[in-house]
Write a protein that holds these residues in place. Structure first.
Motif, PDB file in Angstrom:
ATOM      1  N   THR A 113      56.277  34.042  31.644  1.00 60.78           N
ATOM      2  CA  THR A 113      56.784  33.982  33.014  1.00 60.78           C
ATOM      3  C   THR A 113      55.775  33.324  33.942  1.00 60.78           C
ATOM      4  OG1 THR A 113      58.087  35.980  32.620  1.00 60.78           O
ATOM      5  CG2 THR A 113      57.710  35.360  34.914  1.00 60.78           C
ATOM      6  N   ALA A 114      54.509  33.649  33.766  1.00 68.84           N
ATOM      7  CA  ALA A 114      53.465  33.030  34.585  1.00 68.84           C
ATOM      8  C   ALA A 114      53.433  31.527  34.373  1.00 68.84           C
ATOM      9  CB  ALA A 114      52.105  33.647  34.243  1.00 68.84           C
ATOM     10  N   GLN A 115      53.501  31.104  33.122  1.00 71.05           N
ATOM     11  CA  GLN A 115      53.480  29.674  32.825  1.00 71.05           C
ATOM     12  C   GLN A 115      54.688  28.969  33.441  1.00 71.05           C
ATOM     13  OE1 GLN A 115      54.226  28.185  28.702  1.00 71.05           O
ATOM     14  NE2 GLN A 115      52.110  27.449  28.822  1.00 71.05           N
ATOM     15  N   ALA A 116      55.863  29.600  33.335  1.00 70.87           N
ATOM     16  CA  ALA A 116      57.072  29.000  33.900  1.00 70.87           C
ATOM     17  C   ALA A 116      57.007  28.913  35.416  1.00 70.87           C
ATOM     18  CB  ALA A 116      58.294  29.814  33.476  1.00 70.87           C
ATOM     19  N   ALA A 117      56.221  29.813  36.029  1.00 74.20           N
ATOM     20  CA  ALA A 117      56.097  29.833  37.485  1.00 74.20           C
ATOM     21  C   ALA A 117      55.002  28.896  37.999  1.00 74.20           C
ATOM     22  CB  ALA A 117      55.809  31.260  37.956  1.00 74.20           C
ATOM     23  N   GLY A 118      54.339  28.175  37.098  1.00 75.83           N
ATOM     24  CA  GLY A 118      53.338  27.198  37.524  1.00 75.83           C
ATOM     25  C   GLY A 118      51.907  27.657  37.416  1.00 75.83           C
ATOM     26  N   ILE A 119      51.666  28.861  36.908  1.00 77.68           N
ATOM     27  CA  ILE A 119      50.298  29.321  36.668  1.00 77.68           C
ATOM     28  C   ILE A 119      49.877  28.820  35.294  1.00 77.68           C
ATOM     29  CG2 ILE A 119      48.811  31.327  36.327  1.00 77.68           C
ATOM     30  CD1 ILE A 119      50.572  32.884  38.244  1.00 77.68           C
ATOM     31  N   ARG A 120      48.725  28.205  35.227  1.00 77.41           N
ATOM     32  CA  ARG A 120      48.267  27.718  33.929  1.00 77.41           C
ATOM     33  C   ARG A 120      47.806  28.899  33.073  1.00 77.41           C
ATOM     34  NH1 ARG A 120      43.756  23.014  32.369  1.00 77.41           N
ATOM     35  NH2 ARG A 120      44.701  22.556  30.351  1.00 77.41           N
ATOM     36  N   TYR A 121      48.322  28.984  31.874  1.00 78.77           N
ATOM     37  CA  TYR A 121      47.919  30.043  30.949  1.00 78.77           C
ATOM     38  C   TYR A 121      47.122  29.418  29.814  1.00 78.77           C
ATOM     39  CZ  TYR A 121      47.949  33.625  27.396  1.00 78.77           C
ATOM     40  OH  TYR A 121      47.525  34.542  26.455  1.00 78.77           O
ATOM     41  N   ILE A 122      45.881  29.896  29.622  1.00 81.79           N
ATOM     42  CA  ILE A 122      45.020  29.424  28.547  1.00 81.79           C
ATOM     43  C   ILE A 122      44.944  30.531  27.501  1.00 81.79           C
ATOM     44  CG2 ILE A 122      42.765  28.521  27.907  1.00 81.79           C
ATOM     45  CD1 ILE A 122      44.196  26.714  29.856  1.00 81.79           C
ATOM     46  N   GLY A 123      45.557  30.294  26.347  1.00 84.35           N
ATOM     47  CA  GLY A 123      45.625  31.302  25.301  1.00 84.35           C
ATOM     48  C   GLY A 123      44.484  31.181  24.309  1.00 84.35           C
ATOM     49  N   PHE A 124      43.786  32.296  24.069  1.00 86.31           N
ATOM     50  CA  PHE A 124      42.591  32.325  23.230  1.00 86.31           C
ATOM     51  C   PHE A 124      42.895  32.929  21.857  1.00 86.31           C
ATOM     52  CE2 PHE A 124      40.845  31.426  27.250  1.00 86.31           C
ATOM     53  CZ  PHE A 124      39.554  30.973  27.095  1.00 86.31           C
ATOM     54  N   ARG A 125      41.883  32.906  20.987  1.00 88.63           N
ATOM     55  CA  ARG A 125      41.979  33.516  19.669  1.00 88.63           C
ATOM     56  C   ARG A 125      41.375  34.919  19.644  1.00 88.63           C
ATOM     57  NH1 ARG A 125      43.752  29.685  15.903  1.00 88.63           N
ATOM     58  NH2 ARG A 125      43.982  31.566  14.645  1.00 88.63           N
ATOM     59  N   HIS A 126      40.593  35.277  20.655  1.00 90.87           N
ATOM     60  CA  HIS A 126      40.005  36.615  20.739  1.00 90.87           C
ATOM     61  C   HIS A 126      39.864  36.987  22.208  1.00 90.87           C
ATOM     62  CE1 HIS A 126      37.203  39.986  20.136  1.00 90.87           C
ATOM     63  NE2 HIS A 126      37.603  39.986  18.872  1.00 90.87           N
TER      64      HIS A 126
END
Length: 574
Positions: A50-63
């Motif tokens: 939802t955050a990504q769809a709303a224009g907030i950049r989401y950086i997904g990590f491995r840990h």
């Protein structure tokens, strides 16, 4: 509050009903959160979507620890709380390591974690990833809050942001149970519960009488010294600090993350004569620096036994934590430094030329000694730490936009003393706790928040804590060059095993193959020239790259510059 305050939020766009997930996103957007660092899973996966769809950049990590370290570095670089999103229980605990480190380093950060339901946790009924996360977080953070109703989400986000940024910055934990994230509420009513935090870190002006006392004490000193800590870098009081240093003529000593506030080749820098400066200074102005272990707690023989300390800190309780503080200057650093600049003009501080000359002379002697070490290292084979580091220094001088991240034992100590910094807030390292594993998280945040290229200089042991984040770097195509100083061990690689197993300090890896597996470019370098060529090529490409620098296994000191903290067992004597 009117609905117009949140015009355009997801809550209004959702129609008659909304839920806790959308309210969290709306609250973050309303408070100018542009990036979230995290790792998805139950119960926060849809929150990230939802955050990504709303224009907030989401950086997904491995840990989660790496995600948390990135959020902490973002807080340091922007003065706005970095946001880390984690799952419950184990994921929360992984993130808590970084949140505690952010608190110790005074970096503003908020960790938002999903959690199990209170009625199940409190009766210990064995829910999925059951844990009282709020209680677990409290001892390690500046503050911890739990949201128990969707209507309190806006309040919880606002409190977390203000608490993280105000006063002495630090880490804040925000617990949101799964049921609250999924709670469905009226959209129009819910929109009215959200608000934007106004001035989360207001100025705190110092007492003018105390400012005048500080100036009087500095003016009467024979050998005054200014120590700049990372708090000075965080404060963005660059111009005020520069004006005060240069108008008074007082020598200054930058701590590692304060390097670059004034260029390292500034004529008043005492960085190359640190030991003399600390041992001889009779009045010391601490600017965003604490008398903790990094400064020998202010004790002799590292310090002049009769030195008087003036300390600038926004936290009153920091005063007298290790030594008597002759003049406490309580306030935000920018306001205090501005007051010092203005009041010093009323009665000029004149620093004895003899003291400055003493600093310069000792610095020149130390630089000459270092030059001999660098010259020997430049031609040594196998390659030495200093052989690699001096060519890295030379390449970075030709690439002034680069942000530098640094961790390890010898890799940290030697890089800090070899590579000069000329811009503020462009050096990130292990900080107050000396934590290993911050490197790639810090590097990712530096690339995301500054938009500039990053070079992460890693010891091979330190790299191992967050090495899988190479995949994160490649997935987001970040301009990060990871340089591993690989001497094949923790501290050094020539430790002899007392059994059929490898020695406790032994490591073995061809790190360049790791990044190739994720689509990046890997290099293997065995000479300083090969290091320099690879680094130039990697920086020019702007692509994720890694250089595995093969260092002499016998090069390095156990625990770096803090070997005295590592006790030796009797079996190791001799």
């Amino acid at each position: 509050m009117t609905a117009a305050t949140v015009e355009g939020t997801e809550a209004e766009d959702a129609g008659a009903l909304t839920d806790g997930i959308h309210l969290v996103v709306d609250a973050l957007r309303l408070n100018d959160v542009h990036t979230i660092y995290g790792l998805v899973g139950i119960p926060i996966t849809d929150l990230a979507r939802t955050a990504q769809a709303a224009g907030i950049r989401y950086i997904g990590f491995r840990h989660e620890s790496a995600a948390g370290h990135a959020a902490a570095a973002a807080g340091f670089l922007t003065q706005k709380p970095g946001i880390c999103l984690t799952v419950s229980a184990p994921g929360f605990l992984n993130g808590l390591v970084a949140l505690a480190n952010a608190t110790t380093n005074c970096f503003p950060m908020v960790q938002i974690s999903g959690s199990s339901e209170r009625h199940l946790v409190d009766l210990q009924r064995g829910d999925y990833e059951e844990m009282d996360q709020l209680a677990a977080a409290k001892p390690f953070v500046k503050a911890a809050y739990r949201v128990s109703r969707a209507e309190d989400i806006g309040r919880g986000v606002a409190r977390a942001i203000r608490t993280a940024a105000s006063g002495r910055p630090g880490g804040v934990y925000l617990d949101i149970p799964a049921a609250v994230l999924g709670e469905v509420v009226d959209s129009a009513s819910a929109a009215k519960t959200l608000w934007r935090v106004v001035d989360p870190a207001p100025r705190q002006l110092p007492d003018i009488e105390s400012v005048d006392k500080a100036i009087e004490l500095l003016a009467g000193a024979e050998r005054p010294l200014i120590v700049l800590g990372k708090g000075a870098a965080y404060s963005r009081a660059d111009e005020q600090i520069k004006e005060f240093v240069e108008s008074t003529g007082i020598p200054y000593l930058p701590m590692s993350m304060a390097k670059g506030l004034l260029p390292d080749d500034h004529p008043q820098s005492a960085a190359t004569s640190r030991s003399l400066a600390l041992r001889r200074a009779d009045v010391v102005l601490l600017v965003g620096a604490r008398l903790n272990w990094l400064l020998g707690h202010g004790d002799a023989p590292q310090w002049n036994r009769d030195a008087k300390f003036i300390q600038i800190d926004i936290e009153p309780s920091e005063m007298d934590s290790n030594q008597p503080i002759a003049v406490p200057l309580v306030g935000d650093i920018r306001s205090v430094m501005q007051a010092l600049v203005e009041r010093s003009k009323l009665g000029q501080i004149s620093t004895a030329a003899q003291w400055r000359e003493e600093i310069v002379l000792k610095g020149a002697q130390n630089v000459a000694k270092m030059a001999d070490r660098l010259a020997a290292a430049r031609i040594a084979h196998p390659m030495k730490f200093l052989g690699a580091l001096q060519v890295i220094r030379d390449v970075l001088q030709d690439n002034p936009r680069v942000c530098l991240v640094n961790e390890g034992a010898n890799a940290l100590d030697l890089a800090r003393n070899t590579i000069g910094m000329y811009r503020p807030r462009r050096r990130l390292d292990s900080g107050t706790w000396g934590v290993m594993g911050v490197g790639l998280g810090f590097a990712i945040a530096a690339a995301v928040e500054t938009g500039e290229p990053v070079v992460a200089i890693e010891g091979d042991s330190a790299f191992g804590f967050s090495g899988m984040e190479l995949e994160t770097i490649c997935r987001y195509k970040l301009p990060i060059v990871t340089v591993i100083l690989n001497n094949g061990g923790v501290y050094r690689g020539d430790d002899v095993s007392s059994s059929e197993d490898p020695a406790p300090t032994a490591l073995a890896a061809h790190h360049e193959f790791m990044i190739k597996a994720f689509g990046g470019t890997g290099y293997r370098a065995e000479t300083p020239d090969e290091v320099a060529d690879a680094l130039r090529e990697a920086l020019a490409s702007g692509q994720p790259s890694l250089i595995d620098c093969l260092i002499d296994p016998s090069d390095g000191t156990e625990s770096g510059n803090i070997a005295h903290l590592n006790p030796k067992g009797i079996t190791n004597k001799g």
